[in-house]
Design a protein around this motif. Structure first.
Motif, PDB file in Angstrom:
ATOM      1  N   ASP A   8      21.778  -1.499   8.260  1.00  0.00           N
ATOM      2  CA  ASP A   8      22.457  -2.453   9.138  1.00  0.00           C
ATOM      3  C   ASP A   8      21.873  -2.427  10.545  1.00  0.00           C
ATOM      4  OD1 ASP A   8      24.043  -3.174   7.045  1.00  0.00           O
ATOM      5  OD2 ASP A   8      25.886  -2.252   7.817  1.00  0.00           O
ATOM      6  N   LEU A   9      21.497  -1.251  11.038  1.00  0.00           N
ATOM      7  CA  LEU A   9      20.867  -1.148  12.352  1.00  0.00           C
ATOM      8  C   LEU A   9      19.535  -1.875  12.380  1.00  0.00           C
ATOM      9  CD1 LEU A   9      20.901   0.094  15.208  1.00  0.00           C
ATOM     10  CD2 LEU A   9      19.772   2.096  14.224  1.00  0.00           C
ATOM     11  N   PHE A  10      18.765  -1.750  11.312  1.00  0.00           N
ATOM     12  CA  PHE A  10      17.479  -2.443  11.223  1.00  0.00           C
ATOM     13  C   PHE A  10      17.675  -3.957  11.231  1.00  0.00           C
ATOM     14  CE2 PHE A  10      14.035  -4.272   8.644  1.00  0.00           C
ATOM     15  CZ  PHE A  10      12.958  -3.912   9.442  1.00  0.00           C
ATOM     16  N   VAL A  11      18.614  -4.445  10.439  1.00  0.00           N
ATOM     17  CA  VAL A  11      18.883  -5.893  10.396  1.00  0.00           C
ATOM     18  C   VAL A  11      19.372  -6.379  11.756  1.00  0.00           C
ATOM     19  CG1 VAL A  11      20.417  -7.638   9.394  1.00  0.00           C
ATOM     20  CG2 VAL A  11      19.311  -5.952   7.921  1.00  0.00           C
ATOM     21  N   LEU A  12      20.227  -5.605  12.409  1.00  0.00           N
ATOM     22  CA  LEU A  12      20.731  -5.988  13.720  1.00  0.00           C
ATOM     23  C   LEU A  12      19.603  -6.019  14.754  1.00  0.00           C
ATOM     24  CD1 LEU A  12      23.403  -6.681  15.184  1.00  0.00           C
ATOM     25  CD2 LEU A  12      23.557  -4.264  15.780  1.00  0.00           C
ATOM     26  N   ALA A  13      18.699  -5.062  14.697  1.00  0.00           N
ATOM     27  CA  ALA A  13      17.581  -5.027  15.644  1.00  0.00           C
ATOM     28  C   ALA A  13      16.622  -6.188  15.412  1.00  0.00           C
ATOM     29  CB  ALA A  13      16.847  -3.693  15.526  1.00  0.00           C
ATOM     30  N   ILE A  14      16.435  -6.585  14.170  1.00  0.00           N
ATOM     31  CA  ILE A  14      15.541  -7.707  13.861  1.00  0.00           C
ATOM     32  C   ILE A  14      16.145  -9.020  14.367  1.00  0.00           C
ATOM     33  CG2 ILE A  14      14.564  -9.065  11.962  1.00  0.00           C
ATOM     34  CD1 ILE A  14      13.102  -6.512  12.260  1.00  0.00           C
ATOM     35  N   GLN A  15      17.447  -9.176  14.224  1.00  0.00           N
ATOM     36  CA  GLN A  15      18.105 -10.440  14.545  1.00  0.00           C
ATOM     37  C   GLN A  15      18.692 -10.498  15.953  1.00  0.00           C
ATOM     38  OE1 GLN A  15      21.107 -10.845  11.558  1.00  0.00           O
ATOM     39  NE2 GLN A  15      19.651 -11.405   9.954  1.00  0.00           N
ATOM     40  N   VAL A  16      18.465  -9.500  16.789  1.00  0.00           N
ATOM     41  CA  VAL A  16      19.128  -9.430  18.083  1.00  0.00           C
ATOM     42  C   VAL A  16      18.780 -10.620  18.987  1.00  0.00           C
ATOM     43  CG1 VAL A  16      17.415  -8.007  19.278  1.00  0.00           C
ATOM     44  CG2 VAL A  16      19.826  -7.838  19.913  1.00  0.00           C
ATOM     45  N   GLN A  17      17.588 -11.165  18.866  1.00  0.00           N
ATOM     46  CA  GLN A  17      17.199 -12.295  19.712  1.00  0.00           C
ATOM     47  C   GLN A  17      17.931 -13.583  19.341  1.00  0.00           C
ATOM     48  OE1 GLN A  17      15.270 -12.267  22.402  1.00  0.00           O
ATOM     49  NE2 GLN A  17      14.929 -10.067  22.202  1.00  0.00           N
ATOM     50  N   SER A  18      18.262 -13.733  18.078  1.00  0.00           N
ATOM     51  CA  SER A  18      18.893 -14.976  17.632  1.00  0.00           C
ATOM     52  C   SER A  18      20.415 -14.904  17.558  1.00  0.00           C
ATOM     53  CB  SER A  18      18.334 -15.376  16.264  1.00  0.00           C
ATOM     54  OG  SER A  18      18.680 -14.400  15.297  1.00  0.00           O
ATOM     55  N   LEU A  19      21.017 -13.759  17.833  1.00  0.00           N
ATOM     56  CA  LEU A  19      22.464 -13.598  17.739  1.00  0.00           C
ATOM     57  C   LEU A  19      23.131 -13.958  19.053  1.00  0.00           C
ATOM     58  CD1 LEU A  19      22.789 -10.159  15.912  1.00  0.00           C
ATOM     59  CD2 LEU A  19      23.125 -12.421  14.937  1.00  0.00           C
ATOM     60  N   ASN A  20      24.305 -14.581  18.959  1.00  0.00           N
ATOM     61  CA  ASN A  20      25.092 -14.740  20.171  1.00  0.00           C
ATOM     62  C   ASN A  20      25.834 -13.424  20.417  1.00  0.00           C
ATOM     63  OD1 ASN A  20      27.354 -14.727  18.497  1.00  0.00           O
ATOM     64  ND2 ASN A  20      27.493 -16.952  18.441  1.00  0.00           N
ATOM     65  N   TRP A  21      26.479 -13.315  21.557  1.00  0.00           N
ATOM     66  CA  TRP A  21      27.049 -12.017  21.910  1.00  0.00           C
ATOM     67  C   TRP A  21      28.224 -11.636  21.032  1.00  0.00           C
ATOM     68  CZ3 TRP A  21      31.912 -10.997  23.882  1.00  0.00           C
ATOM     69  CH2 TRP A  21      32.668 -12.109  24.283  1.00  0.00           C
ATOM     70  N   HIS A  22      28.932 -12.601  20.463  1.00  0.00           N
ATOM     71  CA  HIS A  22      30.038 -12.279  19.553  1.00  0.00           C
ATOM     72  C   HIS A  22      29.511 -11.585  18.292  1.00  0.00           C
ATOM     73  CE1 HIS A  22      33.120 -14.447  21.756  1.00  0.00           C
ATOM     74  NE2 HIS A  22      32.269 -15.472  21.891  1.00  0.00           N
ATOM     75  N   ASP A  23      28.442 -12.129  17.737  1.00  0.00           N
ATOM     76  CA  ASP A  23      27.865 -11.529  16.529  1.00  0.00           C
ATOM     77  C   ASP A  23      27.227 -10.181  16.829  1.00  0.00           C
ATOM     78  OD1 ASP A  23      28.682 -13.681  15.004  1.00  0.00           O
ATOM     79  OD2 ASP A  23      26.798 -14.781  15.313  1.00  0.00           O
ATOM     80  N   LEU A  24      26.652 -10.039  18.018  1.00  0.00           N
ATOM     81  CA  LEU A  24      26.062  -8.753  18.398  1.00  0.00           C
ATOM     82  C   LEU A  24      27.140  -7.682  18.535  1.00  0.00           C
ATOM     83  CD1 LEU A  24      23.598  -7.113  19.249  1.00  0.00           C
ATOM     84  CD2 LEU A  24      24.020  -7.870  21.593  1.00  0.00           C
TER      85      LEU A  24
END
Length: 98
Positions: free
Chosen positions: A41-57
């Protein structure tokens, strides 16, 4: 015929504490699965951090916190179950243990 004094019952109950050991080993396996899921989950979150809004982050970070707290709870259950039912842990032999 004499009434049994309960030594066999006491020995059977005392030995039955070892029946808890497979459950504790299963919890160790669950802890390993949680570690795997945490890093996945940390890897997926780090990959998608640029495209996530702050709620999803924030939701992703809170999911990681939830996994960490669950792992801590499992560890507490393992240690307390082992020390209470199977064998005392000698903390004097390991001064760096909490």
């Amino acid at each position: 015929m004499s009434w049994p004094d309960g030594r066999y019952i006491q020995a059977a109950v005392f030995f039955s504490r070892w029946l808890l050991a497979p459950f504790l080993l299963g919890l160790l396996l669950c802890l390993a699965l949680l570690i795997y899921r945490f890093f996945a989950d940390l890897f997926v979150l780090a990959i998608q951090v640029q495209s996530l809004n702050w709620h999803d982050l924030v939701t992703g970070v809170l999911n990681l916190v939830d996994l960490a707290l669950t792992a801590n709870l499992i560890l507490i259950v393992i240690f307390s179950g082992f020390e209470n039912f199977i064998r005392r842990i000698d903390a004097a032999a390991h001064p760096d243990w909490p």
